[in-house]
Design an enzyme around this catalytic site. Structure first.
Site, PDB file in Angstrom:
ATOM      1  CB  CYS A   1      -0.961  -0.038   1.172  1.00  0.00           C
ATOM      2  SG  CYS A   1      -2.326   1.152   1.015  1.00  0.00           S
TER       3      CYS A   1
ATOM      4  CD  GLU B   1      -1.387  -6.111   5.449  1.00  0.00           C
ATOM      5  OE1 GLU B   1      -1.443  -4.900   5.706  1.00  0.00           O
ATOM      6  OE2 GLU B   1      -1.029  -6.561   4.338  1.00  0.00           O
TER       7      GLU B   1
ATOM      8  CG  HIS C   1      -3.685  -3.613   3.080  1.00  0.00           C
ATOM      9  ND1 HIS C   1      -2.705  -3.146   3.926  1.00  0.00           N
ATOM     10  CD2 HIS C   1      -4.282  -2.522   2.547  1.00  0.00           C
ATOM     11  CE1 HIS C   1      -2.713  -1.823   3.914  1.00  0.00           C
ATOM     12  NE2 HIS C   1      -3.655  -1.417   3.090  1.00  0.00           N
TER      13      HIS C   1
END
Length: 532
Positions: free
Chosen positions: A99, A197, A195
């Site tokens: 990001c 994660e 993202h």
């Protein structure tokens, strides 16, 4: 120890990157960019396997001298040789930008990064692979990802140093995945505009695993290795001759810490369990007996009166935490002065989320920030680098019984931060009874093991009710139950309304002074798990 360093630029998801890396057995640490870290990156790269740049709320157009210097480091790093399989003092570091981190990487190597309401993306999106690369190993050509950005990376065609690997499925010029390339440079440098994660991204751990594989990262983070290394570190720190005061709270973290210290040092450890009056009903006696059965050299100290005296008139949550932390220290000083042992160290069960939340100013933790000079002790924190679920893995490996390991997390300040407003003995007893009923019913209905953390909260207000045909004006109890992996994000547990009704009925009927019960349906973020 070789490690991956995650530079935190302020993303709410940064700790999730660390957690996902740990789950695939990669040791990593989260650090804030500062001049000290930058110097380490420039001159001492032999212990750094890779660098991950997190997301963040800022725009790459908002330069600071430190960011400018960091961008210069990124350019210089790309010129270094990548010494595969050999550790030298200086080598190129593989880099992944996520990001904001991806935008920073793209900007550094010549891409256009723009801020526009027409280009922002929040929530679910899809990307399409446009160029083959090992970063996509075991991933489909079209995959769901989670976007959260206002700045977009625009590359209409490959630049000299940036190769576009994936774009959004929709017909736009934005970049979703790219690689930094240059003649003679083979160090992996990638940017993900999404993202990986978060759980909303399909196959998120695969994206991180593939980057680590391409970067020759060590996959060596296992409980056995941690236990042996930690025991060795403790013995080295204490030099095999000094005594250690071990602060036990009854929770998972401090219990695992105490058992590790006991394995490392044996009788040189003196465990102390303070009854501060802010524990759950019957908890002090129950946990004290368990500590005895674990073979710990434990001593209990009843100091509830001291805590209640110091909390008179204290309402602000941060002030409560500071008062409770101060009184803990004062009680430890009393214990040290009354004991003939020559203590040189204090051990406590600080874990990684405690450190990050305190440094990020989300909320302070009484066990973070070092010890006051008047204590004259050095600090030992063997679990400081672990997440809660990792602590449980270590505890299981150490043979700690489920009655401790399966307990829900409980805050260090205890019920002091589950009582909104002033804390006193009367209000503590009300909350203890309400919490006892709630937890008892969770276990009876097989909900307890499905939940990460649950507890009752006593609100700082009263409500009108009617009981026995009479008007009442009494306290309100809030119930909280969340599901989580690491405590950094959490979703509300969805009870049947009938169950909540049964809990409310019992609490109102059995706890004098309560006439209303409510259920908290706020996730984390935007809320926190505890109310204070």
């Amino acid at each position: 120890m070789r490690k991956v360093i995650i530079i935190d630029f302020g993303s709410q998801y940064t700790l999730l990157i660390a957690r996902e890396l740990r789950r695939i057995h990669v040791y990593c640490e989260v650090q804030i960019l500062n001049s000290i870290l930058l110097d380490q990156l420039k001159h001492y790269t032999h212990y750094i396997d890779a660098l991950i740049l997190s997301g963040g709320p800022h725009s790459v157009s908002q330069y600071s001298p430190l960011i400018t210097e960091f961008m210069q480091f990124l350019q210089e790093n790309a010129k270094l040789k990548w010494v595969d399989g050999k550790r030298k003092k200086q080598k190129a570091i593989p880099i992944l930008g996520i990001c904001f981190g991806a935008q920073l990487l793209a900007k550094t190597f010549g891409a256009q990064v723009v801020t526009s309401n027409n280009n922002r993306e929040y929530g679910e999106s899809w990307l399409k692979i446009t160029s083959k690369n090992h970063i996509f190993s075991d991933l489909p050509d079209i995959t769901k990802v989670w976007m959260s950005h206002n700045d977009s990376i625009l590359v209409t065609k490959d630049l000299n140093k940036i190769k576009v690997l994936a774009r959004p499925r929709i017909d736009r010029d934005e970049v979703a995945v790219f690689q930094i390339i240059d003649h003679g440079i083979h160090v992996p440098m990638f940017g993900f505009q999404f993202h990986p994660e978060v759980s909303h991204t399909s196959n998120g751990p695969l994206w991180l695993r593939n980057f680590c594989l391409l970067s020759d990262v060590e996959f060596s983070w296992y409980p056995d290795a941690f236990i042996q290394q930690t025991i060795s570190n403790i013995r080295h720190q204490t030099k095999l001759k000094h005594n250690v005061l071990v602060a036990c709270s009854g929770g998972v973290d401090s219990t695992v810490m105490a058992v590790l210290l006991n394995l490392a040092l044996g009788d040189r450890c003196q465990c102390v369990f303070l009854n501060n009056g802010l524990l759950r009903a019957g908890e002090f006696e129950e946990i004290y007996d368990i500590y005895k059965h674990l073979g710990l050299n434990i001593q209990g100290v009843d100091c509830a009166t001291h805590f209640f005296q110091e909390l008179v008139g204290v309402i602000d949550p941060e002030q409560k935490r500071k008062v409770i932390g101060r009184v803990f220290i004062e009680e430890f000083i009393k214990f040290i002065n009354s004991d003939p042992k020559n203590f040189h160290f204090l051990a406590q069960g600080t874990i990684y989320p405690d450190v990050v939340e305190s440094h990020g100013k989300i909320k302070s933790h009484h066990n973070v920030g070092g010890l006051p000079q008047k204590l004259h002790l050095e600090l030992i924190e063997p679990l400081r680098s672990l997440f809660k679920d990792e602590v449980r893995q270590i505890g299981k490996q150490l043979g700690i019984p489920p009655i401790i390991l399966d307990r829900h997390p409980f805050p260090g300040p205890g019920l002091g931060i589950r009582i909104l407003g002033e804390v006193n003995l009367e209000r503590v007893k009300i909350l203890q009874e309400a919490d006892r009923i709630y937890i008892e019913m969770l276990k009876q209905n097989d909900y307890y093991q499905q939940i990460w953390q649950a507890g009752a909260v006593l609100l700082d207000c009263k409500s009108v009710g009617v009981m026995g045909d009479k008007r009442t004006y009494e306290s309100v109890v809030g119930l909280r139950a969340v599901c989580s992996v690491n405590g950094m994000t959490a979703d509300v547990f969805e009870f049947p309304v009938s169950f909540l009704g049964q809990v409310a009925t019992r609490i109102v009927n059995e706890v004098v002074g309560v006439n209303r019960v409510v259920y908290d349906v706020t996730s984390k973020p935007p809320g926190t798990i505890e109310w204070e």
